[in-house]
Enzyme design. Structure first.
Site, PDB file in Angstrom:
ATOM      1  N   ASN A 120       0.843  -1.206   0.000  1.00  0.00           N
ATOM      2  CA  ASN A 120       0.000   0.000   0.000  1.00  0.00           C
ATOM      3  C   ASN A 120       0.873   1.248   0.000  1.00  0.00           C
ATOM      4  O   ASN A 120       1.969   1.268   0.549  1.00  0.00           O
ATOM      5  CB  ASN A 120      -0.972  -0.015   1.190  1.00  0.00           C
ATOM      6  CG  ASN A 120      -0.432   0.684   2.413  1.00  0.00           C
ATOM      7  OD1 ASN A 120      -0.472   1.904   2.526  1.00  0.00           O
ATOM      8  ND2 ASN A 120       0.141  -0.102   3.324  1.00  0.00           N
ATOM      9  N   PHE A 124      -1.770   8.365   4.115  1.00  0.00           N
ATOM     10  CA  PHE A 124      -2.619   8.939   5.173  1.00  0.00           C
ATOM     11  C   PHE A 124      -3.842   9.707   4.658  1.00  0.00           C
ATOM     12  O   PHE A 124      -4.065  10.875   5.047  1.00  0.00           O
ATOM     13  CB  PHE A 124      -1.820   9.911   6.064  1.00  0.00           C
ATOM     14  CG  PHE A 124      -0.690   9.318   6.839  1.00  0.00           C
ATOM     15  CD1 PHE A 124      -0.637   7.969   7.159  1.00  0.00           C
ATOM     16  CD2 PHE A 124       0.341  10.145   7.290  1.00  0.00           C
ATOM     17  CE1 PHE A 124       0.418   7.448   7.897  1.00  0.00           C
ATOM     18  CE2 PHE A 124       1.400   9.633   8.024  1.00  0.00           C
ATOM     19  CZ  PHE A 124       1.442   8.282   8.325  1.00  0.00           C
ATOM     20  N   SER A 185       5.557   5.347   8.557  1.00  0.00           N
ATOM     21  CA  SER A 185       4.891   5.048   7.285  1.00  0.00           C
ATOM     22  C   SER A 185       5.842   5.416   6.152  1.00  0.00           C
ATOM     23  O   SER A 185       6.436   6.488   6.160  1.00  0.00           O
ATOM     24  CB  SER A 185       3.602   5.852   7.139  1.00  0.00           C
ATOM     25  OG  SER A 185       3.189   5.806   5.783  1.00  0.00           O
ATOM     26  N   ASN A 187       4.986   6.160   3.208  1.00  0.00           N
ATOM     27  CA  ASN A 187       4.259   6.841   2.134  1.00  0.00           C
ATOM     28  C   ASN A 187       4.075   8.339   2.306  1.00  0.00           C
ATOM     29  O   ASN A 187       3.370   8.965   1.532  1.00  0.00           O
ATOM     30  CB  ASN A 187       2.895   6.161   1.947  1.00  0.00           C
ATOM     31  CG  ASN A 187       3.060   4.680   1.662  1.00  0.00           C
ATOM     32  OD1 ASN A 187       3.835   4.312   0.778  1.00  0.00           O
ATOM     33  ND2 ASN A 187       2.383   3.836   2.418  1.00  0.00           N
ATOM     34  N   THR A 188       4.655   8.913   3.332  1.00  0.00           N
ATOM     35  CA  THR A 188       4.662  10.373   3.481  1.00  0.00           C
ATOM     36  C   THR A 188       6.123  10.819   3.411  1.00  0.00           C
ATOM     37  O   THR A 188       6.922  10.406   4.258  1.00  0.00           O
ATOM     38  CB  THR A 188       4.038  10.801   4.833  1.00  0.00           C
ATOM     39  OG1 THR A 188       2.673  10.399   4.847  1.00  0.00           O
ATOM     40  CG2 THR A 188       4.118  12.295   5.046  1.00  0.00           C
ATOM     41  N   LYS A 228       5.554   4.017  16.874  1.00  0.00           N
ATOM     42  CA  LYS A 228       5.511   2.898  15.907  1.00  0.00           C
ATOM     43  C   LYS A 228       6.688   3.008  14.958  1.00  0.00           C
ATOM     44  O   LYS A 228       6.887   4.054  14.330  1.00  0.00           O
ATOM     45  CB  LYS A 228       4.201   2.926  15.132  1.00  0.00           C
ATOM     46  CG  LYS A 228       4.085   1.739  14.166  1.00  0.00           C
ATOM     47  CD  LYS A 228       2.667   1.544  13.710  1.00  0.00           C
ATOM     48  CE  LYS A 228       2.542   0.420  12.710  1.00  0.00           C
ATOM     49  NZ  LYS A 228       1.157   0.235  12.259  1.00  0.00           N
ATOM     50  N   ASN A 257       5.777  -1.357  11.364  1.00  0.00           N
ATOM     51  CA  ASN A 257       4.997  -0.868  10.231  1.00  0.00           C
ATOM     52  C   ASN A 257       5.341  -1.717   8.997  1.00  0.00           C
ATOM     53  O   ASN A 257       6.037  -2.718   9.110  1.00  0.00           O
ATOM     54  CB  ASN A 257       5.335   0.613   9.990  1.00  0.00           C
ATOM     55  CG  ASN A 257       4.134   1.388   9.453  1.00  0.00           C
ATOM     56  OD1 ASN A 257       3.452   0.914   8.542  1.00  0.00           O
ATOM     57  ND2 ASN A 257       3.866   2.551  10.011  1.00  0.00           N
TER      58      ASN A 257
HETATM   59  C1  LIG Z   1      -3.775  -0.626   3.522  1.00  0.00           C
HETATM   60  C2  LIG Z   1      -2.928  -0.373   4.737  1.00  0.00           C
HETATM   61  C3  LIG Z   1      -2.967   0.871   5.353  1.00  0.00           C
HETATM   62  C4  LIG Z   1      -2.190   1.112   6.495  1.00  0.00           C
HETATM   63  N1  LIG Z   1      -2.260   2.330   7.085  1.00  0.00           N
HETATM   64  C5  LIG Z   1      -1.557   2.556   8.226  1.00  0.00           C
HETATM   65  C6  LIG Z   1      -1.668   3.781   8.916  1.00  0.00           C
HETATM   66  O1  LIG Z   1      -2.421   4.675   8.531  1.00  0.00           O
HETATM   67  N2  LIG Z   1      -0.948   3.936  10.051  1.00  0.00           N
HETATM   68  C7  LIG Z   1      -0.129   2.960  10.540  1.00  0.00           C
HETATM   69  O2  LIG Z   1       0.499   3.148  11.581  1.00  0.00           O
HETATM   70  N3  LIG Z   1       0.007   1.779   9.898  1.00  0.00           N
HETATM   71  C8  LIG Z   1      -0.696   1.552   8.770  1.00  0.00           C
HETATM   72  N4  LIG Z   1      -0.583   0.354   8.140  1.00  0.00           N
HETATM   73  C9  LIG Z   1       0.366  -0.653   8.660  1.00  0.00           C
HETATM   74  C10 LIG Z   1      -0.304  -1.649   9.594  1.00  0.00           C
HETATM   75  O3  LIG Z   1      -0.819  -1.015  10.741  1.00  0.00           O
HETATM   76  C11 LIG Z   1       0.693  -2.741  10.040  1.00  0.00           C
HETATM   77  O4  LIG Z   1       1.734  -2.135  10.780  1.00  0.00           O
HETATM   78  C12 LIG Z   1       1.312  -3.482   8.871  1.00  0.00           C
HETATM   79  O5  LIG Z   1       0.357  -3.714   7.863  1.00  0.00           O
HETATM   80  C13 LIG Z   1       1.901  -4.831   9.300  1.00  0.00           C
HETATM   81  O6  LIG Z   1       0.906  -5.664   9.858  1.00  0.00           O
HETATM   82  P1  LIG Z   1       0.156  -6.820   9.017  1.00  0.00           P
HETATM   83  O7  LIG Z   1       1.213  -7.647   8.353  1.00  0.00           O
HETATM   84  O8  LIG Z   1      -0.666  -7.568  10.023  1.00  0.00           O
HETATM   85  O9  LIG Z   1      -0.692  -6.132   8.012  1.00  0.00           O
HETATM   86  C14 LIG Z   1      -1.351   0.087   7.003  1.00  0.00           C
HETATM   87  C15 LIG Z   1      -1.328  -1.169   6.376  1.00  0.00           C
HETATM   88  C16 LIG Z   1      -2.099  -1.407   5.262  1.00  0.00           C
HETATM   89  C17 LIG Z   1      -2.045  -2.769   4.614  1.00  0.00           C
END
Ligand SMILES: Cc1cc2nc3c(=O)[nH]c(=O)nc-3n(C[C@H](O)[C@H](O)[C@H](O)COP(=O)(O)O)c2cc1C
Length: 348
Positions: A120, A124, A185, A187-188, A228, A257
């Site tokens: 992804n 934000f 993140s 992406n910023t 985080k 993350n």
């Molecule tokens: C579509 C998407 C959007 C996410 N948006 C955020 C976010 O806004 N803030 C954040 O701290 N992590 C965000 N994450 C990261 C997740 O919170 C998590 O740290 C990461 O996906 C690893 O966990 P997982 O393997 O269980 O998905 C996002 C992940 C995905 C897939």
């Protein structure tokens, strides 16, 4: 069973070109259900698993179970009651920014189904701290802990980042059981640089100080601030994070993350963004083990990254996490994963 046999195929088919369509469809249904006490009771009766052995107190907050929903799923806090009714022990809402922003151009979520993974580059997208504050004022707060994740607005220059974070913190303070400072993140632009020692120290000092000021004014204990972090930090960068967090009275570290690495993948993808899901699990465990060894229980760890079932959950807790979170497996496996993990943890 029902989710994998019927609901997931329909949702995935309906959103081949853009997986976000499925997400918004689901979130809108969950938001509607969040306003009906009857619906919430039915969802809870069908999904939630409760046991006193799952309860725990971490960083001054009481959790009914250790399985949380990771940041980014309910960015605007529109469906927290329905998500809570599914049986999560806590939810990290957000990431919210001071200013409302659209995020990156769509499509910005990509499924790597063979790998049980997602890429992804959302950036934000969210309604901004003011609008979210107004919404939360009208919604009942779920009975489980809710933490708000705060990030930097894209339009805010790097040197004004601290004030940007503080604004969202103040706006959401009354609605949050803890805060997560998102500096990881991918992406910023520039956000991850806030993980560097000096900027991180300045940011965390200001944020913790603000919680203490609010605590004094309201005669209540200061709310916990968590950080985080990214899985792509080197050991020396992790050492810096640990040092700063210990110095600044940070009450928890969320690891991790999404990753910029593309290792352990079966399916090729040239999409940019953060990789989550199964291929992240090994690295996230390494980071949790490293943190656990060096923190010596002084700061609790929330483990997240590729947890797809009870064994992964157990491994993450054994690696040193006090709580866990899921995101990608919730998409692939559906809500039953929460109960499966909790049942296993209660009996192991
Ligand atoms: C579509 C998407 C959007 C996410 N948006 C955020 C976010 O806004 N803030 C954040 O701290 N992590 C965000 N994450 C990261 C997740 O919170 C998590 O740290 C990461 O996906 C690893 O966990 P997982 O393997 O269980 O998905 C996002 C992940 C995905 C897939």
């Amino acid at each position: 069973m029902l989710f994998k046999a019927l609901i997931r195929p329909a949702l995935f088919r309906a959103s081949v070109s853009d997986p976000e369509i499925a997400h918004h469809w689901l979130m809108n249904r969950m938001a509607t259900l969040s306003h009906s006490q009857t619906a919430l009771k039915i969802i809870e009766a069908a999904n939630a698993y409760k046991s006193p052995v799952l309860e725990r107190d971490v960083f001054g907050v009481h959790f009914p179970n250790p399985v949380g929903l990771a940041g980014g799923f309910d960015k605007n806090g529109i469906a927290l009651p329905a998500l809570a009714a599914l049986g999560f022990g806590f939810i990290e809402a957000g990431t919210v920014t001071r200013y409302a922003q659209p995020g990156n151009a769509r499509p910005r979520i990509f499924r790597l189904s063979e790998d049980n993974a997602l890429i992804n580059r959302m950036g934000f997208p969210n309604d901004g701290a003011d609008a979210i504050h107004a919404r939360l004022s009208t919604l009942p707060k779920p009975a489980i802990p809710i933490g708000w994740s705060i990030g930097k607005s894209k339009i805010t220059p790097q040197e004004e980042a601290i004030e940007d974070y503080l604004y969202s913190l103040r706006k959401l303070y009354a609605f949050s059981d803890f805060f997560t400072i998102n500096v990881s993140s991918p992406n910023t632009p520039g956000l991850r640089q806030l993980q560097d020692k000096e900027p991180l120290d300045r940011l965390l000092q200001a944020i913790v100080q603000e919680t203490e000021t609010i605590a004094q004014k309201t005669s209540s204990p200061a709310k916990a601030v968590l950080v985080k972090i990214a899985p792509d930090l080197t050991e020396s960068q992790l050492d810096d994070v640990i040092e700063v967090c210990l110095n600044r009275n940070i009450r928890g570290i969320i690891a991790t993350n999404t990753t910029l690495a593309r290792t352990d993948l079966r399916q090729n993808s040239s999409e940019s963004g953060g990789l989550s899901g199964r291929p992240l699990h090994r690295r996230s465990l390494e980071v949790i083990r490293y943190l656990s060894r060096h923190l010596e229980n002084k700061i609790p760890i929330v483990g997240v990254g590729g947890i797809f079932g009870p064994d992964d959950a157990r491994r993450t807790l054994d690696a040193g996490a006090s709580l866990i979170q899921i995101y990608t497996s919730f998409i692939y496996e559906g809500p039953t994963i929460i109960k499966r993990i909790n049942q296993h943890l209660a009996h192991s």
